[in-house]
Design an enzyme around this catalytic site. Structure first.
Site, PDB file in Angstrom:
ATOM      1  CB  SER A   1      -0.965  -0.043   1.192  1.00  0.00           C
ATOM      2  OG  SER A   1      -1.943   0.959   1.099  1.00  0.00           O
TER       3      SER A   1
ATOM      4  CG  ASP B   1      -2.442   4.299  -1.214  1.00  0.00           C
ATOM      5  OD1 ASP B   1      -3.284   4.179  -2.127  1.00  0.00           O
ATOM      6  OD2 ASP B   1      -2.419   3.555  -0.223  1.00  0.00           O
TER       7      ASP B   1
ATOM      8  CG  ASP C   1      -2.906  -0.381  -2.239  1.00  0.00           C
ATOM      9  OD1 ASP C   1      -2.844   0.788  -1.801  1.00  0.00           O
ATOM     10  OD2 ASP C   1      -3.445  -1.312  -1.611  1.00  0.00           O
TER      11      ASP C   1
END
Length: 436
Positions: A101, A237, A239
């Site tokens: 992430s 961000d 992902d």
């Protein structure tokens, strides 16, 4: 049952170190197969743009196919995109996403979704944890891996169609995709909707994901919007499960403020957010007669709150936004499209909306904490209670362990938040060291 391998959101750590080494990943793949499928069934897998992601995908696939499952590799895709496609295709018994992430490129992780594209409950994670620690099993016949990156277009079409009536022609938008999963997907979506697009941080090289860009660092985006006279900036961000907006004056508009826009414009009764959401956001909602229900940090807990309340909107200050009628996980791209639609329907600028949510000064300080049980010691609890009482109703104090790192997070909301947070963090650090 324990879920020691699972943090706030999946298994996460340094790539190459346990459990994200060859043996650990093979075990995770085998455990997913054991828990979710039968030999011959299919699992979808996708990844972000980190240099470690292809090898991690490979190791997971080995465990999955050895257990008899067939794997459909979607290639680079956003986490919510993987969840969406898992839900849409009945043949997928689970979805596996390789990503860390918003973390730096050295980290990676594995998120598992059930066949409905939903996040796993604590109980299911505990069962998966136990299966990972058990010996992997081999099926009589191994499965196969196929590459189907074209399925990603289905997700793009879903995003575009979710904003029925939205027309971005003439709108100058800068989009920062953090050199991550959305680098090509976001461009496809916003250009189809007619935006005049300026792309930032959309050239991933394996190590530049989240590197001074994206939702965790909007400095470059804010400068681009202000200096180039653009209408709006949007940052995702690595992902793309979270987002941050920037108004035409270069001011950041965070998850709390975006939730406010969506709740007010859509006439919602209530919102589910976490303990990190600003007190000013809560007060702004109350002024509109909108209820706020708080949960623990993590969009999986927001989802639990949405299920319990029946509310149609939830999220986090960090930019996770969940629209459960459309998708059962936080989706930055979906939220971006819906916010743009709300702005267009309201006729108000993003700056006007931002002004309706006066945020209380907030400061967050991290302190090292390897043994997180120390926060439960009576002496530590007494200190926290004392500091909370001192702040009183004019602000908030929140101290919690990080779900992904060996840290405790000290958050203070008050007129003197910065100095107060630093003072409390220092005193708490000393207290924790005394009892370590």
């Amino acid at each position: 049952m324990a879920r020691d391998l699972f943090g706030t959101d999946g298994v996460r750590g340094l790539a190459g170190e346990h459990p994200l080494d060859g043996d650990g990943l093979h075990r995770i793949g085998s455990a997913v197969a054991k828990l979710f499928g039968q030999p011959g069934q299919q699992v979808a897998i996708g990844a972000d743009t980190r240099e470690s992601s292809p090898s991690i995908v490979g190791a997971l696939c080995e465990g999955l196919v050895e257990s008899g499952l067939n794997v459909v590799n979607l290639g680079v895709i956003t986490t919510p995109g993987l969840a969406y496609l898992t839900r849409q295709h009945d043949e997928f018994v689970a979805g596996v996403m390789v990503t860390a992430s918003h973390n730096p490129y050295q980290y990676n992780g594995v998120k598992v979704f059930d066949r409905n594209g939903g996040k796993l409950s604590d109980e299911t994670e505990a069962a998966l944890n136990a299966a990972i620690e058990a010996e992997p099993t081999k099926a009589e016949a191994a499965g196969e891996v196929s590459q189907q990156p074209k399925l990603v277009q289905e997700y793009v079409d879903f995003l575009v169609h979710s904003a029925e009536g939205l027309n971005l022609h003439g709108l100058k938008i800068a989009v920062d995709t953090a050199n991550g999963s959305a680098s090509s997907i976001a461009k496809n979506v916003f250009e189809q909707l007619g935006a005049n697009l300026t792309a930032l941080s959309d050239l991933p090289n394996g190590i530049n994901i989240n590197d001074h860009c994206g939702a965790t660092d909007t400095t470059a985006l804010q400068k681009a919007v202000a200096n180039q006279g653009l209408d709006i900036g949007i940052a995702f961000d690595g992902d793309a499960d979270r987002l941050i907006f920037v108004d035409n004056q270069g001011n950041q508009v965070n998850g709390d403020q975006l939730l406010y826009i969506l709740a007010v414009q859509n006439g919602l009764k209530g919102v589910v957010a976490t303990v990190m959401s600003n007190l000013g956001f809560e007060q702004a909602l109350q002024a509109k007669g909108i209820d706020l229900v708080r949960t623990a940090v993590g969009d999986r807990y927001v989802l639990d709150g949405l299920a319990k309340t029946g509310y149609e909107l939830g999220g986090e200050q960090s930019g996770h936004i969940v629209l459960p009628k459309l998708l059962q996980t936080g989706d930055g791209l979906l939220a971006a499209v819906q916010v743009l639609k709300a702005l267009q329907e309201s006729g108000k600028s993003l700056a006007d909306w931002r002004a309706e949510v006066p945020m209380l000064p907030q400061s967050l300080v991290n302190i090292s904490l390897t043994d997180k049980t120390l926060l439960d010691r009576p002496e530590v609890k007494a200190y926290i209670d004392e500091q909370t009482a001192q702040i009183g109703s004019s602000g908030r104090l929140l101290i919690r362990p990080s779900g992904t790192e060996p840290l405790a997070r000290v958050m203070v909301e008050a007129p003197d938040a910065q100095s107060k947070a630093a003072q409390i963090a220092e005193q708490l650090q000393n207290l924790l060291q005394e009892h370590a």
